[in-house]
Enzyme design. Structure first.
Site, PDB file in Angstrom:
ATOM      1  N   ASP A 458      21.273 -48.908 121.572  1.00 18.87           N
ATOM      2  CA  ASP A 458      21.978 -47.922 122.395  1.00 18.87           C
ATOM      3  C   ASP A 458      23.405 -47.686 121.895  1.00 18.87           C
ATOM      4  O   ASP A 458      23.942 -48.473 121.100  1.00 18.87           O
ATOM      5  CB  ASP A 458      21.987 -48.426 123.850  1.00 18.87           C
ATOM      6  CG  ASP A 458      21.895 -47.291 124.855  1.00 18.87           C
ATOM      7  OD1 ASP A 458      22.314 -46.169 124.531  1.00 18.87           O
ATOM      8  OD2 ASP A 458      21.414 -47.538 125.976  1.00 18.87           O
ATOM      9  N   ASP A 524      17.606 -39.763 129.101  1.00 22.11           N
ATOM     10  CA  ASP A 524      17.446 -40.676 130.241  1.00 22.11           C
ATOM     11  C   ASP A 524      16.701 -39.990 131.376  1.00 22.11           C
ATOM     12  O   ASP A 524      16.403 -40.610 132.388  1.00 22.11           O
ATOM     13  CB  ASP A 524      18.817 -41.144 130.748  1.00 22.11           C
ATOM     14  CG  ASP A 524      19.303 -42.361 129.975  1.00 22.11           C
ATOM     15  OD1 ASP A 524      18.536 -42.872 129.144  1.00 22.11           O
ATOM     16  OD2 ASP A 524      20.451 -42.788 130.202  1.00 22.11           O
TER      17      ASP A 524
END
Ligand code: GLA
Length: 726
Positions: A458, A524
């Site tokens: 990430d 997301d």
């Protein structure tokens, strides 16, 4: 000196070509676009003759040419190929050709042009590599001669450009934000410079992604289009520029490059800067044609995953930071039960990480939450036949971490102190060898100890004030190179390790990171309405097997929209599929549907992950039709989705793209995921049959005349399977 005696050199592949004339002092691009065929010497001479524009009123007194390295020396008033200076001098580059290397192949090949600028003692090599896919990669190396004067050459900007014809007059590129990446935007191309600049230290959630210019009205299945994508995971700049005087006989230019900060690249004698590869693509078959070329390019990567893409369960939306071994063991049990093949433990497992306020940088397992380490979970996951994956965010640090407390100087930022945090975090200075060694050691130890198959890598904040070393030297460029080296080194130690590129969702998707990673987290947002659009446009560059697509819970965690199981499952099928919800809370019928979906995914993934992505051009965005057609044309899977209501009652006949009109096909509706809810009483007639059994239809009906599609309620999708009769 040239390794060829020819003056006009051509690279050809897959219906596209680049033609360059070795003109003096700087070669010029005669043509980029449709393949002109095998031109004779006379044909090439004619192309060169007709490549000479008129001399305009109130203009320089020679025909303005568009060279491979446009500068003011050619009378070019647009963005120059490079800019820089030598302590305030040598600011008027004047290049000339010193060498050529030409290696054409049956499909594509390579052409390198060596240029020199004596004023600044710079040697420039521009390399054009036309891949068999028809994607043209352009990369430039700018080097300072070893015997140059000692002052460093301040390289301000390098822009790679190719010409566009006048008919390319409409721009499509992308913007976005968290949970809504790759939002398309179109505009007419006017005069002046249309530039997209990214100063986020990564392509960003609003990444321009792929800047396309086409003949106005181009669509997925039609139209002539020219596109550019920069394989770089840091700051970048794209441009489309059209001056009234044109660019030689061309009308405008399309290009891009890394966005360099002032003073970032200073070339001492013997030093050089190499640009990221700028990928240019042309197609006369619309956006699907462009996408197909990119998918072919990406699939040809030596490290492209060739094993079936395992069905994932990711723990994030299931448990967030609530890491409790028993709960996760139960989640793993259920995952295995429904057919998950890879279990990924997301954020929350490392020292001090009870929320997003602390812990980043301390890459050892939290002894309080995980007293026996991750072993009990990892062993359990593996005993259930699943691989184990783990979330990391190596480039980041919370100031509330042992790492930041022990090594405050490892945090990237100005000498006067770091700026505001973002998601409570800052960035580590990866170009510092100690930081790099620490990260490689920490990641290596984790992968080793737990036999990790997959890292979700990430990158949740943007780089601001990316400077270091007391003197505030800009290092955004060095940061990206250090990241690439870090991933490469880790993969070298662990050859089977797969890595997902995530950056708050789809904030770092580019062919630079993808040269060393195995999939991307598209967003997301798991809301299927949003996802239909995000996946559709992420697929403009990447094939579905590289695009993470998970089934979230019925109520989306990012939009609060409620959607049916069937719609969420159908949507997530068209990517590298996964589950992102607490399935320990699912009712038995929901689990049964997930199990059926997992089986369907396993059945269909060879087709979905190997075929050609097609998208239909429909009026408006309320309905979508997209699919994947096997390269041998023997099978296809389509999704007919409705994301909003629209005034029309009947769809009319809708052409299923990508089939052969002369073939005969069988068609059936796949019903394993449940039927969509219909906004109609019954029919159309063909559907009633195809719901029960295979229905035989000619290709001419499916792909030319078209099928009338059922009217669905919003947030519904129908899955249609097509097989060719042999
Ligand atoms: C980012 C990612 C999410 C999740 C969280 C964890 O937001 O995009 O998928 O991994 O971080 O903190």
């Amino acid at each position: 000196m040239p390794d060829t005696t020819a003056r006009i050199l051509t690279l050809r592949a897959a219906g596209t070509s680049l033609v360059v004339e070795l003109a003096e002092p700087v070669p010029r691009v005669l043509h980029w676009g449709a393949d002109l065929g095998e031109l004779t010497e006379d044909g090439l001479a004619a192309l060169a003759l007709t490549g000479e524009p008129a001399v305009l009123n109130n203009s320089i007194d020679i025909p303005r040419r568009f060279t491979v390295w446009p500068t003011e020396a050619d009378g070019w008033s647009g963005t120059p190929a490079h800019q820089g200076h030598l302590a305030g001098t040598a600011a008027a580059p004047r290049l000339s050709l010193t060498g050529t290397s030409y290696r054409p192949q049956a499909e594509g090949g390579e052409l390198s042009l060596d240029l020199t600028d004596p004023g600044a003692a710079l040697d420039v090599t521009v390399t054009y590599r036309l891949e068999p896919s028809g994607v043209l990669g352009v990369q430039t190396r700018i080097g300072r001669r070893p015997d140059a004067a000692p002052e460093p050459y301040d390289l301000a900007q390098v822009t790679t450009m190719l010409p566009l014809p006048r008919r390319a007059a409409e721009i499509l590129d992308f913007t976005g934000k968290w949970s809504r990446e790759r939002s398309p935007q179109r505009r007419p191309l006017g005069f002046g410079t249309y530039a997209r600049e990214v100063r986020r230290g990564k392509p960003g959630l609003d990444s321009p992604y792929l800047v396309t210019v086409g003949v106005p009205g181009f669509g997925f299945g039609h139209g002539e289009v020219w596109g550019v994508h920069l394989a770089w995971s840091g700051d970048q700049r794209y441009l489309v520029e059209q001056l009234p005087e044109g660019a030689g006989t061309h009308a405008a230019v399309l290009g891009g490059g890394e966005l360099l900060r002032p003073g970032e690249i200073r070339l001492a004698p013997g030093e050089s800067y190499t640009t990221p590869v700028c990928h240019f693509t042309w197609s006369d078959q619309g956006l699907d044609g462009l996408a197909d070329r990119f998918h072919t390019l990406v699939r040809a990567r030596p490290a492209h995953p060739r094993t079936p893409r395992p069905l994932i369960l990711n723990s994030w939306e299931a448990v967030y930071f609530d890491h409790d071994l028993d709960r996760l063991l139960r989640l793993a049990d259920k995952a295995a039960e429904v057919g998950v093949e890879r279990f990924v433990l997301d954020d929350g497992w490392f020292r001090g990480r009870r929320s997003d306020h602390a812990g980043l940088g301390d890459w050892t397992v939290d002894p309080v939450v995980w007293p026996e380490g991750l072993t009990p979970l990892v062993d359990h996951v593996r005993s259930l036949g699943m691989e184990f994956g783990l979330w990391v965010e190596p480039e980041m640090v919370n100031l509330d971490s042992d790492l930041a407390r022990e090594h405050p100087d490892w945090v990237l930022g100005p000498a006067r102190g770091v700026g505001p945090s973002s998601r409570h975090q800052h960035v580590l200075d990866l170009a510092n060898p100690q930081v790099w060694d620490y990260l490689l050691g920490a990641l290596d130890a984790l992968v080793d100890k737990y036999g990790i198959a997959y890292l979700k890598w990430d990158h949740n904040r943007e780089l601001h004030e990316a400077v270091h070393g007391g003197a505030d030297r800009p290092v955004a460029h060095a940061q990206v190179l250090a990241l690439y080296r870090l991933i490469d080194a880790l993969k070298e130690r662990h050859p089977g390790l797969e890595i997902e590129s995530c950056a708050s969702g789809g904030g770092r998707i580019d062919l630079g990171i993808l040269a060393r990673t195995d999939r991307v987290w598209a967003s997301d947002c798991n809301d299927p309405v949003e996802r239909q659009m995000i996946q559709r446009w992420t697929a403009q560059l990447l094939p579905p097997e590289l695009i993470g697509a998970h089934v979230g819970s019925g109520t989306s965690h990012t939009t609060a929209r409620v959607s049916s199981d069937a719609f969420r499952l159908t949507t997530a099928l068209f990517g590298h599929a996964g589950i992102e919800q607490d399935i320990t809370r699912c009712a038995p019928e929901e689990l049964a549907r997930l199990t059926a979906w997992a089986a369907l995914y396993r059945e269909l993934r060879p087709l979905l992950h190997g075929g050609r992505t097609v998208r239909a051009d429909l009026a408006g965005d309320a309905t979508l039709l997209h699919g994947v057609v096997a390269h041998d044309g023997a099978a296809a899977l389509y999704c007919w989705a409705r994301v909003a209501t629209s005034p029309e009652g009947q769809s009319g006949r809708v052409q299923l793209p990508g089939l052969a009109p002369e073939a005969t096909y069988r068609v059936r509706v796949r019903t394993e995921l449940g039927l969509p809810s219909f906004h109609q009483t019954s029919g159309p007639a063909w559907l009633t049959t195809a719901l029960d059994d295979w229905l035989t239809l000619p290709g001419a009906v499916l792909t030319v005349a078209g099928l009338p599609m059922p009217n669905l309620n919003p947030d519904q999708a129908l899955l249609l399977e097509v097989r060719r009769n042999d």
